[in-house]
Structure formats: C-alpha cells, structure tokens
Write an enzyme that holds these catalytic residues in place. Structure first.
Site, PDB file in Angstrom:
ATOM      1  N   ASP A  88      27.381 -15.298  -6.790  1.00  0.00           N
ATOM      2  CA  ASP A  88      27.570 -14.904  -8.191  1.00  0.00           C
ATOM      3  C   ASP A  88      26.654 -13.722  -8.491  1.00  0.00           C
ATOM      4  O   ASP A  88      25.610 -13.561  -7.854  1.00  0.00           O
ATOM      5  CB  ASP A  88      27.192 -16.056  -9.131  1.00  0.00           C
ATOM      6  CG  ASP A  88      28.065 -17.270  -8.911  1.00  0.00           C
ATOM      7  OD1 ASP A  88      29.205 -17.104  -8.439  1.00  0.00           O
ATOM      8  OD2 ASP A  88      27.593 -18.385  -9.214  1.00  0.00           O
TER       9      ASP A  88
HETATM   10  N1  URA Z   1      26.942 -21.667  -5.669  1.00  0.00           N
HETATM   11  C1  URA Z   1      26.911 -21.108  -6.903  1.00  0.00           C
HETATM   12  O1  URA Z   1      27.033 -21.812  -7.898  1.00  0.00           O
HETATM   13  N2  URA Z   1      26.748 -19.787  -6.995  1.00  0.00           N
HETATM   14  C2  URA Z   1      26.565 -18.977  -5.929  1.00  0.00           C
HETATM   15  O2  URA Z   1      26.392 -17.772  -6.098  1.00  0.00           O
HETATM   16  C3  URA Z   1      26.593 -19.571  -4.655  1.00  0.00           C
HETATM   17  C4  URA Z   1      26.777 -20.911  -4.550  1.00  0.00           C
END
Ligand code: URA
Length: 249
Positions: free
Chosen positions: A105
């Site tokens: 993310d």
């Molecule tokens: N899980 C998440 O919630 N976000 C990420 O970026 C990676 C794994």
C-alpha cells in the site's frame, strides 16, 4: 550439491521436474547418463540435458533484481495515474523496464523487489509459491490479548474468505510481527482491524529469504547473483517458500 538441485539452480526446471529428468535418463554428467538425482556434483562437470549444455538453460543471467526500502507515500505500480512517485523512480537503471514484485500500500514502508524479469516477478507473486512475507505492524489499542493473537494465527474471516494460518508474535505492547504466505489486498490491515486493532503503521521486513536489514528508507541495492539464484530456486510450496526448515541453497 545434489544434481537435481544444481539443475534447478541453473534454470533447467523446478527441483522436482529436474529429478524426473534425471530418472528419465535425460541428463549426462561428463558424458555418462546419470539416473540418481542425489548424485553429488561440484558444478565443474560437463552436464547436458537432452544433449544441451547447462549454459543454454541459464535464464536471466543478464537480468537484474533490486531490493528497495519503500518510503511511505510512494506507490508500488510502475506508473501512477495521480502523479504520485512510484517505486521504479528510485532505481537508476537506464534502458531497463522494471516491474515491482507484488504490491505494498502507498502508506506501507519496507521491502519491495523490482526486476526486469517479468517471468520471475510473475512466478513469485503466484499464490502457489506461498512466499513468506514478514510485517511489523503498530496497532491501535495495544496490547493485543491472547485470544486476538490466536485468531490472527489460526485464521480470520475476511470478506474474501478465511486467511491461512499465520505466525504472529507481539514484540512489544501493540507491535506485532506477522508472517503471512498470502498476498491479498490490504491483508494485514484487514486482519488486524477484524480483531479490533486497526493498523497505525506497517512495514515489510522480509520477503522469502531476503531481509530489509538496515537499508535506509529510500535506499536500493542490487541483489547478488546468489540471492537471485535463491529466489529462482523457490518452488511452489517448497521449504524456502513456506519458511519451513529445509536445506539452504
Ligand atoms: N498488508 C497490508 O495491509 N498492506 C500492505 O501494504 C501489505 C500487506
């Protein structure tokens, strides 16, 4: 090293498929057909598969894989429609088209791989590879109590189904280390929120055999040939892919 493993590392086929090639009498070592996959080789031998030398199978000898410590606010796609900075902009690699291996993310920091080897990127992100990914999550309303830790470990019901068993430790009050093998969208955040502890901050610290280590945020390093070989040698559900004990490459 065992012959089958050597063939797998040279890019001939997966370890299991290499064993089959050997059983089938398709592999010669120094001009002799060898049918025992456990035959020890040093790498100095002249090895042929179906009459082709190993060099002919070596894929990706000229391919690159970089490890980036992704900062927050950077997107892990190759292009962003909203003009945000992307992970590929951190790597100076003229004339190469880099693909991120999987996604983080925008607000997640930590280890992400970039490669010009689309096939490798595709293989590693395929669910069957079950590459273990380790995250540090700072969560709200810590400490996380044992029943919630147990739910995270055993599987949490999300809108896209139950999560697979995970390794979860509370390092300090409200700081969790989670090892997951799946790669669903926002998985760690959704798992933690589901047990009542929304994530405040998330960082990926390991991917398969690779660690973030003390690489600074925004820092990049090119993987060594040995590290790339270990990634290539990962097999669907194999010991290194699942983090189970196994022979190290
Ligand atoms: N899980 C998440 O919630 N976000 C990420 O970026 C990676 C794994």
């Amino acid at each position: 090293m065992r012959l089958a493993k050597h063939l797998a590392h040279s890019g001939v086929a997966s370890r299991r498929a290499s064993e089959q090639l050997i059983f089938d009498g398709r592999v010669e070592v120094d001009n002799r057909v060898v049918t025992d996959p456990a035959t020890d080789v040093t790498g100095q031998e002249h090895i042929r598969v179906d009459g082709k030398t190993l060099r002919a199978f070596e894929r990706g000898a000229d391919r690159v894989v970089y490890l980036l410590h992704k900062p927050a606010g950077v997107v892990s796609t190759a292009k962003d429609t909203h003009g945000r900075k992307t992970v590929v902009e951190y790597v100076r690699s003229p004339g190469t088209r880099l693909y991120p291996v999987g996604r983080l993310d925008a607000d997640t920091t930590g280890l992400i791989l970039l490669t010009d080897d689309g096939d490798l990127a595709h293989r590693l992100t395929h669910p069957s590879f079950e590459v273990p990914k380790v995250y540090l999550a700072e969560v709200e309303k810590g400490p996380v109590r044992e029943p919630e830790l147990r739910r995270l470990r055993e599987g949490v019901k999300l809108e896209d189904g139950m999560t697979s068993p995970a390794k979860v430790r509370q390092l300090r009050q409200g700081i969790l280390e989670l090892t997951i093998h799946e790669g669903r969208k926002r998985q760690v955040k959704r798992m933690c929120a589901e047990v009542g502890h929304p994530v405040k901050k998330l960082q990926r610290v390991a991917y398969g055999p690779l660690r973030l280590g003390d690489l600074a945020e925004g820092g990049v390093r090119r993987l060594s040939a040995a590290e790339v070989e270990r990634l290539r040698a990962l097999e669907p559900g194999g010991p290194e892919a699942t983090g189970r004990e196994g022979t190290k490459a």
